[in-house]
Design an enzyme around this catalytic site. Structure first.
Site, mmCIF file in Angstrom:
data_model
loop_
_atom_site.group_PDB
_atom_site.id
_atom_site.type_symbol
_atom_site.label_atom_id
_atom_site.label_comp_id
_atom_site.label_asym_id
_atom_site.label_seq_id
_atom_site.Cartn_x
_atom_site.Cartn_y
_atom_site.Cartn_z
ATOM 1 N N ASP A 197 0.857 -1.181 0.000
ATOM 2 C CA ASP A 197 0.000 0.000 0.000
ATOM 3 C C ASP A 197 0.897 1.237 0.000
ATOM 4 O OD1 ASP A 197 -2.348 1.670 0.212
ATOM 5 O OD2 ASP A 197 -3.336 0.004 1.235
ATOM 6 N N ASN A 255 -5.539 -4.835 -6.404
ATOM 7 C CA ASN A 255 -6.726 -4.371 -5.696
ATOM 8 C C ASN A 255 -6.728 -2.868 -5.462
ATOM 9 O OD1 ASN A 255 -9.101 -4.718 -3.670
ATOM 10 N ND2 ASN A 255 -7.490 -3.720 -2.469
ATOM 11 N N ALA A 299 -19.035 17.246 -16.260
ATOM 12 C CA ALA A 299 -19.017 18.695 -16.470
ATOM 13 C C ALA A 299 -18.303 19.438 -15.349
ATOM 14 C CB ALA A 299 -20.451 19.212 -16.600
ATOM 15 N N ASN A 300 -18.212 18.792 -14.181
ATOM 16 C CA ASN A 300 -17.567 19.426 -13.018
ATOM 17 C C ASN A 300 -16.246 18.774 -12.643
ATOM 18 O OD1 ASN A 300 -19.886 21.084 -12.693
ATOM 19 N ND2 ASN A 300 -20.918 19.430 -11.596
ATOM 20 N N ASN A 354 -22.019 4.522 -13.687
ATOM 21 C CA ASN A 354 -22.536 5.068 -12.437
ATOM 22 C C ASN A 354 -22.499 6.589 -12.499
ATOM 23 O OD1 ASN A 354 -23.716 4.814 -9.942
ATOM 24 N ND2 ASN A 354 -21.829 4.388 -8.837
ATOM 25 N N TYR A 381 -14.031 6.629 -12.782
ATOM 26 C CA TYR A 381 -13.937 5.328 -12.111
ATOM 27 C C TYR A 381 -14.478 4.212 -13.002
ATOM 28 C CZ TYR A 381 -14.506 1.841 -8.394
ATOM 29 O OH TYR A 381 -14.442 0.701 -7.634
#
Length: 440
Positions: free
Chosen positions: A233, A280, A290-291, A339, A345
């Site tokens: 990590d 992962n 748009a933002n 989504n 993402y």
């Protein structure tokens, strides 16, 4: 975070009220524990049509540890061999086999339908076998009681022995949050497991994003299954990473996976090579397009997708992933269905799916390595606990099991992909989402 609605519906008053109001009635899922390592009850083995696997399938089913029978009043699992169905008329055998017994399936039971890859040369066979997919997905949405339904396809040349690790997984509590999925077995060498209690014994696994959440759970299950685990990590999470690694008897590797020399540092940390590589690590930087500033877009693509491509290519080229190795990446149902507010993402996770489908056959041929992906849906984590209440409840209920999954559900799926005996499982993207109503 506790699912209070699930707890409420498990009470007598909750069952009565939700039934009267027509609300979802999720059944508590039975997951793997040391005390409950397998389903309780017999396995009902049925056949529709003529099967090429009739003689060889029996011993494989027996290896699951369930009592295999052709007649049972309350089966814990049903396996229907429909590999011999080659015509539309032959589909009547599927109905005839399952119609009398499906109501008798025990709560939390498993149904696995066996099929073959639809043929490009026989449109009658292709139609009949593709019909099984619609059948399985629909049955998964209506079966209830925490039960699950899957379709397991055999590609040409794949024998019953290729299915052992997959049937062990699908016919066990480890697959509690997977339903309505289609898994295709290739003709690849399945590999061997010396001890099914610790199927990853003697293998070295690296998990990125392992300090917390799903990554920590994946590392924990791989260690439980016998692997020597390296937990990776970002350096900013080193303290939590070290605690996770210490708890598992694993090695902590603080490293930014996006660093140009990440693959070189990983290879140096595992001089004997990797047997399991789990990608992962991932981030979100949500905004509507748009933002969304350019840096919010590029950071997500870099961590979630580009770093996976770079490190995988470099480690394979350097021979740092051993033959017989397993690469498992984390996609998402967002990459399948999209989504709102997650164009970055969803693009990164759809890219993971593209990586798996393209690389899997070449990695198997050139390096003896399989490449697969898990695609989680709504999983109960600290991140989803911060989601507004009504959105969180919608995420939990909008699947066939009417509840959210747990990090361990993703981890168990990853561990199945990682097994030496899963060599015939390649190029697969399996949704761990309780058969979400979103996506395919």
């Amino acid at each position: 975070m506790a699912d209070r609605y699930l707890h409420f519906t498990s009470t007598a008053s909750g069952r009565f009220l939700t039934r009267r109001l027509g609300l979802p009635q999720p059944a508590p899922l039975r997951r793997w524990t040391l005390e409950t390592p397998s389903l309780e009850g017999p396995l009902l083995h049925l056949t529709a049509g003529e099967s090429a696997h009739r003689d060889s399938l029996g011993p494989v089913l027996a290896a699951t540890g369930l009592e295999v029978t052709d007649r049972a009043e309350r089966p814990a699992a049903i396996v229907l061999d429909a590999t011999g169905v080659t015509t539309a008329a032959g589909l009547s055998g599927v109905h005839a086999a399952l119609h009398p017994v499906v109501r008798s399936l025990a709560p939390g039971g498993r149904v696995v339908v066996l099929g073959t890859t639809p043929s490009p040369d026989d449109h009658h066979q292709a139609a009949a076998q593709q019909a099984l997919e619609g059948f399985v997905r629909s049955l998964g949405k209506e079966i209830g009681k925490g039960a699950t339904v899957q379709l397991l396809r055999f590609a040409p040349g794949a024998g019953a022995g290729c299915a052992e690790s997959t049937l062990r997984f699908l016919l066990s509590p480890r697959s509690a949050y997977i339903s309505g999925q289609v898994v295709e077995l290739t003709a690849g060498e399945p590999g061997e497991v010396a001890d099914w209690d610790v199927p990853l014994a003697g293998r070295t696994a690296l998990v990125t994003g392992a300090a917390r959440g799903i990554g920590a759970s994946v590392a924990s299950v791989l260690a439980r299954d016998g692997a020597e685990v390296v937990c990776l990590d970002v350096p900013q999470a080193e303290e939590e990473l070290s605690r996770t690694a210490a708890r598992l008897g694993a090695t902590a590797l603080p490293l930014d996976i996006t660093a140009p020399d990440a693959a070189e540092l990983i290879a140096a940390a595992v001089p004997g090579g990797l047997d399991v590589l789990v990608h992962n690590a991932g981030i979100t930087r949500d905004r509507r397009l748009a933002n969304m500033a350019a840096d919010r877009w590029s950071s997500v693509i870099d961590v979630n997708l580009d770093s996976v491509l770079r490190t995988t290519d470099a480690l394979l080229s350097a021979g740092a992933v051993n033959r017989g190795g397993r690469i498992v990446a984390t996609a998402s149902i967002a990459g399948i269905a999209g989504n709102n507010g997650q164009t970055n993402y969803a693009a990164s996770k759809a890219g993971i799916i593209g990586l798996v489908r393209s690389l899997a056959p070449r990695a198997a041929a050139e390096h003896g390595v399989t490449v697969n992906a898990v695609a989680p849906g709504f999983i109960e984590t600290k991140m989803t606990a911060a989601v507004p209440l009504f959105i969180r409840e919608a995420g939990r209920r909008m699947n066939s099991l009417s509840q959210g999954g747990l990090p361990v559900d993703v981890a168990e799926t990853t561990a199945w992909f990682a097994q030496p005996a899963s060599g015939a499982v390649n190029g697969q993207v399996v949704r761990v989402c309780g058969q979400s109503l979103l996506g395919a």
